[in-house]
Design a protein around this motif. Structure first.
Motif, short mmCIF file in Angstrom:
data_model
loop_
_atom_site.label_atom_id
_atom_site.label_comp_id
_atom_site.label_asym_id
_atom_site.label_seq_id
_atom_site.Cartn_x
_atom_site.Cartn_y
_atom_site.Cartn_z
N PRO A 1 0.81 -1.23 0.00
CA PRO A 1 0.00 0.00 0.00
C PRO A 1 0.83 1.27 0.00
O PRO A 1 0.35 2.34 -0.42
CB PRO A 1 -0.82 -0.12 1.30
CG PRO A 1 -0.85 -1.59 1.59
CD PRO A 1 0.47 -2.12 1.13
N GLU A 2 2.09 1.18 0.45
CA GLU A 2 2.95 2.35 0.49
C GLU A 2 3.70 2.58 -0.82
O GLU A 2 4.42 3.57 -0.97
CB GLU A 2 3.97 2.21 1.63
CG GLU A 2 3.35 2.18 3.02
CD GLU A 2 2.57 3.46 3.32
OE1 GLU A 2 3.07 4.54 2.96
OE2 GLU A 2 1.48 3.36 3.89
N PHE A 3 3.55 1.64 -1.77
CA PHE A 3 4.18 1.81 -3.08
C PHE A 3 3.59 3.03 -3.79
O PHE A 3 2.38 3.23 -3.82
CB PHE A 3 3.94 0.56 -3.94
CG PHE A 3 4.44 0.69 -5.36
CD1 PHE A 3 5.76 0.39 -5.67
CD2 PHE A 3 3.59 1.11 -6.38
CE1 PHE A 3 6.23 0.51 -6.97
CE2 PHE A 3 4.05 1.23 -7.68
CZ PHE A 3 5.37 0.93 -7.97
N LYS A 4 4.47 3.87 -4.34
CA LYS A 4 4.02 5.08 -5.00
C LYS A 4 4.74 5.25 -6.34
O LYS A 4 5.89 4.85 -6.48
CB LYS A 4 4.27 6.31 -4.12
CG LYS A 4 3.48 6.31 -2.82
CD LYS A 4 3.78 7.56 -2.00
CE LYS A 4 3.00 7.55 -0.68
NZ LYS A 4 3.29 8.77 0.12
N TYR A 5 4.03 5.84 -7.28
CA TYR A 5 4.66 6.14 -8.57
C TYR A 5 4.06 7.43 -9.13
O TYR A 5 2.97 7.86 -8.73
CB TYR A 5 4.48 4.99 -9.56
CG TYR A 5 3.07 4.75 -10.04
CD1 TYR A 5 2.57 5.38 -11.18
CD2 TYR A 5 2.22 3.88 -9.36
CE1 TYR A 5 1.28 5.16 -11.63
CE2 TYR A 5 0.93 3.65 -9.80
CZ TYR A 5 0.46 4.29 -10.93
OH TYR A 5 -0.82 4.07 -11.37
N SER A 6 4.78 8.03 -10.06
CA SER A 6 4.34 9.27 -10.68
C SER A 6 4.75 9.26 -12.15
O SER A 6 5.83 8.76 -12.49
CB SER A 6 4.94 10.48 -9.95
OG SER A 6 4.44 11.69 -10.50
#
Length: 296
Positions: free
Chosen positions: A113-118
């Motif tokens: 859940p803490e995985f982030k991308y942009s």
């Protein structure tokens, strides 16, 4: 040659002009230059596609195809035709790559859940820059993010896109991953977006020190986004450039090389370094060579 049909459903030669003919080929390999031999059958095409999907190089693909024909000399098409085919297959595959990548990221986000991308898009709506980080990296950055290395010397094979890594060091002197980024170019605006977006999605203070290669565009972007962060050039890149620029002075066993390595690796006091650097240049008569000391 003009060969019309006869009344009994056969054929007959009506006209033949020998001046329109040409000599027979000297060897079998010359036939590969005929337009008719540029065709690659669908079975070979499927094989080439499977090999390409497994990152097999063009030369190895040609060798594998040659093994099915007996030898490479017996392959019925040229290597140029194979290269053209590989280019078409790569283009077909790349059309869905952006969608597949986002699907992979969504799957990773479901597990972490803490995985982030942009994603940064260009004016035509195509992916220009893609950045991601994982939950563990975010937690590690909060503890060890005071010093960061950003390296863009890697390139992907299919798209020739620079691949950047944001890396740090933990309390056991082990390298730790903070984030990754794929970029279409290495311009100032791209680096501005990378640094701004990374610290936004990671939600942590700016680092005290950042180490990079000797890229002017990166240097300008760091000054704009991180004006209070100390920017230094990575020692590995400095030493690599030193070997390329100093030539025989950096030859194995050379006295200058030994003194240079001592200055770079072992002296930590600024005044001692500056005095030693000036003394080294004076000793070897290098003042006119304009050798500035590395900004490490």
């Amino acid at each position: 040659m003009w060969v019309p049909r006869s009344e009994d459903k056969g054929w007959y030669i009506c006209e033949h002009k020998s001046e329109h003919n040409h000599a027979l080929l000297g060897n079998c390999m010359e036939k590969l230059h005929w337009k008719s031999h540029r065709h690659i059958d669908r079975y070979t095409r499927d094989l080439v596609k499977q090999l390409g999907e497994n990152n097999i190089s063009l030369s190895k693909v040609y060798s594998v195809v040659g093994s099915f024909f007996g030898t490479v000399k017996e392959v019925s098409f040229t290597k140029r035709s194979l290269k053209t085919l590989c280019g078409k297959l790569n283009k077909e595959q790349s059309e869905n790559d952006a969608t597949k990548t986002i699907q992979v990221f969504n799957a990773m986000q479901a597990e972490d859940p803490e995985f982030k991308y942009s994603v940064q898009l260009d004016l035509e709506g195509r992916v220009k820059t893609l950045m991601w980080t994982i939950g563990r990296s975010i937690e590690q950055f909060k503890c060890f993010g005071d010093a960061v290395t950003f390296d863009t010397t890697y390139e992907t094979n299919l798209y020739d896109m620079p691949f950047g890594l944001l890396v740090g060091v933990n309390n056991h002197f082990q390298s730790i991953f903070f984030g990754g980024v794929l970029m279409s170019d290495e311009k100032i605006d791209t680096f501005r977006w990378i640094f701004t977006e990374f610290f936004h999605i990671i939600g942590a203070p700016l680092p005290r020190t950042i180490l990079t290669d000797q890229a002017r565009a990166m240097e300008v972007a760091i000054k704009d986004v991180m004006p209070h962060t100390v920017h230094r050039q990575c020692k590995w890149h400095v030493l690599k450039k030193a070997k390329e620029s100093l030539g025989s002075l950096m030859a194995k066993g050379a006295e200058f090389k030994q003194e240079f390595n001592k200055m770079v690796h072992h002296i930590v006091c600024e005044k001692e370094f500056e005095d030693g650097w000036a003394c080294m240049l004076d000793k070897h008569g290098l003042q006119k060579k304009h050798i500035s000391h590395p900004d490490l």
